[in-house]
Design a protein around this motif. Structure first.
Motif, PDB file in Angstrom:
ATOM      1  N   SER A  25      -2.271   7.614  -4.146  1.00 51.82           N
ATOM      2  CA  SER A  25      -1.582   6.463  -3.582  1.00 51.82           C
ATOM      3  C   SER A  25      -1.714   5.275  -4.534  1.00 51.82           C
ATOM      4  O   SER A  25      -2.456   5.325  -5.521  1.00 51.82           O
ATOM      5  CB  SER A  25      -2.147   6.127  -2.199  1.00 51.82           C
ATOM      6  OG  SER A  25      -3.499   5.724  -2.308  1.00 51.82           O
ATOM      7  N   GLU A  33      -1.907   0.848  -5.053  1.00 52.19           N
ATOM      8  CA  GLU A  33      -2.062  -0.523  -4.592  1.00 52.19           C
ATOM      9  C   GLU A  33      -1.226  -1.394  -5.524  1.00 52.19           C
ATOM     10  O   GLU A  33      -1.435  -1.389  -6.737  1.00 52.19           O
ATOM     11  CB  GLU A  33      -3.528  -0.936  -4.645  1.00 52.19           C
ATOM     12  CG  GLU A  33      -3.795  -2.356  -4.199  1.00 52.19           C
ATOM     13  CD  GLU A  33      -5.263  -2.709  -4.319  1.00 52.19           C
ATOM     14  OE1 GLU A  33      -5.570  -3.911  -4.279  1.00 52.19           O
ATOM     15  OE2 GLU A  33      -6.090  -1.793  -4.475  1.00 52.19           O
ATOM     16  N   ARG A  64       5.583   6.700  -4.260  1.00 47.87           N
ATOM     17  CA  ARG A  64       4.654   7.042  -5.350  1.00 47.87           C
ATOM     18  C   ARG A  64       5.444   7.360  -6.614  1.00 47.87           C
ATOM     19  O   ARG A  64       5.083   6.931  -7.717  1.00 47.87           O
ATOM     20  CB  ARG A  64       3.804   8.245  -4.964  1.00 47.87           C
ATOM     21  CG  ARG A  64       2.805   8.009  -3.847  1.00 47.87           C
ATOM     22  CD  ARG A  64       1.912   9.232  -3.717  1.00 47.87           C
ATOM     23  NE  ARG A  64       1.091   9.214  -2.523  1.00 47.87           N
ATOM     24  CZ  ARG A  64       0.068  10.033  -2.305  1.00 47.87           C
ATOM     25  NH1 ARG A  64      -0.255  10.945  -3.214  1.00 47.87           N
ATOM     26  NH2 ARG A  64      -0.644   9.956  -1.196  1.00 47.87           N
ATOM     27  N   ARG A 109      -1.811  -0.236  -9.303  1.00 46.82           N
ATOM     28  CA  ARG A 109      -3.098   0.436  -9.482  1.00 46.82           C
ATOM     29  C   ARG A 109      -3.093   1.756  -8.708  1.00 46.82           C
ATOM     30  O   ARG A 109      -2.937   1.763  -7.483  1.00 46.82           O
ATOM     31  CB  ARG A 109      -4.234  -0.470  -9.005  1.00 46.82           C
ATOM     32  CG  ARG A 109      -5.626   0.062  -9.294  1.00 46.82           C
ATOM     33  CD  ARG A 109      -6.691  -0.985  -8.992  1.00 46.82           C
ATOM     34  NE  ARG A 109      -6.602  -2.128  -9.908  1.00 46.82           N
ATOM     35  CZ  ARG A 109      -6.303  -3.365  -9.523  1.00 46.82           C
ATOM     36  NH1 ARG A 109      -6.062  -3.622  -8.263  1.00 46.82           N
ATOM     37  NH2 ARG A 109      -6.251  -4.349 -10.403  1.00 46.82           N
ATOM     38  N   GLU A 110      -3.253   2.872  -9.418  1.00 43.76           N
ATOM     39  CA  GLU A 110      -3.261   4.185  -8.762  1.00 43.76           C
ATOM     40  C   GLU A 110      -4.672   4.523  -8.290  1.00 43.76           C
ATOM     41  O   GLU A 110      -5.647   4.379  -9.023  1.00 43.76           O
ATOM     42  CB  GLU A 110      -2.756   5.270  -9.707  1.00 43.76           C
ATOM     43  CG  GLU A 110      -2.601   6.621  -9.024  1.00 43.76           C
ATOM     44  CD  GLU A 110      -1.901   7.647  -9.904  1.00 43.76           C
ATOM     45  OE1 GLU A 110      -1.610   8.750  -9.397  1.00 43.76           O
ATOM     46  OE2 GLU A 110      -1.641   7.334 -11.088  1.00 43.76           O
ATOM     47  N   ARG A 111      -4.766   4.999  -7.051  1.00 44.54           N
ATOM     48  CA  ARG A 111      -6.047   5.405  -6.484  1.00 44.54           C
ATOM     49  C   ARG A 111      -6.295   6.889  -6.777  1.00 44.54           C
ATOM     50  O   ARG A 111      -5.385   7.608  -7.219  1.00 44.54           O
ATOM     51  CB  ARG A 111      -6.059   5.170  -4.978  1.00 44.54           C
ATOM     52  CG  ARG A 111      -5.812   3.724  -4.557  1.00 44.54           C
ATOM     53  CD  ARG A 111      -6.055   3.574  -3.062  1.00 44.54           C
ATOM     54  NE  ARG A 111      -5.743   2.233  -2.576  1.00 44.54           N
ATOM     55  CZ  ARG A 111      -4.618   1.904  -1.951  1.00 44.54           C
ATOM     56  NH1 ARG A 111      -3.691   2.841  -1.740  1.00 44.54           N
ATOM     57  NH2 ARG A 111      -4.422   0.676  -1.528  1.00 44.54           N
ATOM     58  N   ALA A 112      -7.508   7.335  -6.498  1.00 44.98           N
ATOM     59  CA  ALA A 112      -7.888   8.722  -6.774  1.00 44.98           C
ATOM     60  C   ALA A 112      -7.044   9.716  -5.981  1.00 44.98           C
ATOM     61  O   ALA A 112      -6.801  10.832  -6.430  1.00 44.98           O
ATOM     62  CB  ALA A 112      -9.368   8.929  -6.467  1.00 44.98           C
ATOM     63  N   ASP A 113      -6.568   9.311  -4.787  1.00 44.13           N
ATOM     64  CA  ASP A 113      -5.786  10.232  -3.949  1.00 44.13           C
ATOM     65  C   ASP A 113      -4.301  10.222  -4.285  1.00 44.13           C
ATOM     66  O   ASP A 113      -3.501  10.872  -3.629  1.00 44.13           O
ATOM     67  CB  ASP A 113      -5.985   9.910  -2.461  1.00 44.13           C
ATOM     68  CG  ASP A 113      -5.491   8.517  -2.090  1.00 44.13           C
ATOM     69  OD1 ASP A 113      -4.995   7.794  -2.978  1.00 44.13           O
ATOM     70  OD2 ASP A 113      -5.586   8.156  -0.896  1.00 44.13           O
ATOM     71  N   ASN A 153       0.870  -1.170   0.000  1.00 45.26           N
ATOM     72  CA  ASN A 153       0.000   0.000   0.000  1.00 45.26           C
ATOM     73  C   ASN A 153       0.910   1.224   0.000  1.00 45.26           C
ATOM     74  O   ASN A 153       1.541   1.543   1.012  1.00 45.26           O
ATOM     75  CB  ASN A 153      -0.898  -0.015   1.246  1.00 45.26           C
ATOM     76  CG  ASN A 153      -1.776   1.210   1.331  1.00 45.26           C
ATOM     77  OD1 ASN A 153      -2.128   1.798   0.318  1.00 45.26           O
ATOM     78  ND2 ASN A 153      -2.115   1.624   2.540  1.00 45.26           N
TER      79      ASN A 153
END
Length: 246
Positions: free
Chosen positions: A108, A110, A31, A102-106, A24
């Protein structure tokens, strides 16, 4: 000597070849590493190196309360690892191949990666947005009597699991689940056993498969004996290591 330069991801854990590593990612330096890896075409391996931390912090202080209320934020690729990050890490690690990023909306990430090849750390570079390292790939030699040792380790691991789970069978307990390749056995048992980082690190950097299996046989027998007598021991610290924040 085969060498390669790769992004470096230090962790408070040991990664073994063939084992899955979920991550995570929320720190900016990591990042940036993932954004760089995403530039690699999907049909090519997105590789980075994982090393266990010897002296330092997996997550740098980013503000009050993380984790010290009074701490001054520390930033940069080597944050938390001192003036010479090379000295903060164990010298044998493992290359990880990121199958999923996998990039999250914020912002960060996964990540799901798999350990592939053991490597020796030769140097660490901290001039960019994230740490990189020059690494020497380490071959996996079988050693003498690796096959017989693997059978003994699997028998010892079954007994260890039974004691650990209160005589209830779990994974690796049936013939269909058992690997037959000694190197695979050695890495799988090393990852599954409840051992601290120094013990796991010693297994990772064993000179060959047979040497790793011999050490595992000794450790499993000792751990099983401890668990067998655990009810008669005082309730002390049973947790082996810190929780990873990644």
């Amino acid at each position: 000597m085969t060498t390669v330069r790769l992004p470096l991801f230090p962790l408070n854990s040991v990664l073994f070849p063939g084992l899955v590593l979920p991550l995570n990612i929320f720190e900016e330096r990591y990042r940036a590493m993932m954004r760089e890896l995403l530039k690699t075409p999907e049909d090519e391996p997105r590789r980075f190196a994982v090393v266990a931390i010897r002296d330092g912090h997996e997550v740098a202080t980013s503000g009050p309360g993380m984790p010290d209320q009074t701490a001054v934020p520390v930033r940069g690729p080597a944050a938390g690892f001192g003036d010479n990050p090379f000295l903060a890490f164990h010298q044998v690690g493992c290359i990880a191949d990121a199958a999923t990023i996998r990039e999250r909306a914020d912002g960060s990430f996964e990540v799901l990666a798999t350990g592939t090849t053991r490597v020796r750390l030769l140097s660490v570079e901290a001039s960019g947005a994230f740490l990189t390292a020059e690494l020497e790939e380490l071959p996996e030699e079988p050693g003498e009597e690796a096959g017989a040792l693997a059978e003994g380790v699997l028998r010892a691991f079954r007994q260890y699991q039974k004691r650990l789970a209160g005589a209830r069978e779990r994974s690796l307990s049936t013939g269909a689940d058992l690997p037959d390749e000694p190197a695979v056995v050695s890495y799988l048992v090393a990852a599954a056993a409840m051992l601290d980082i120094p013990a796991k690190q010693k297994l990772l950097q064993a000179s060959d498969t047979a040497a790793r299996l011999r050490e595992e046989l000794k450790l499993l027998r000792a751990e099983t004996a401890i668990i067998r007598n655990l009810p008669s021991l005082p309730a002390s610290e049973l947790t082996r290591g810190p929780t990873s924040l990644n």
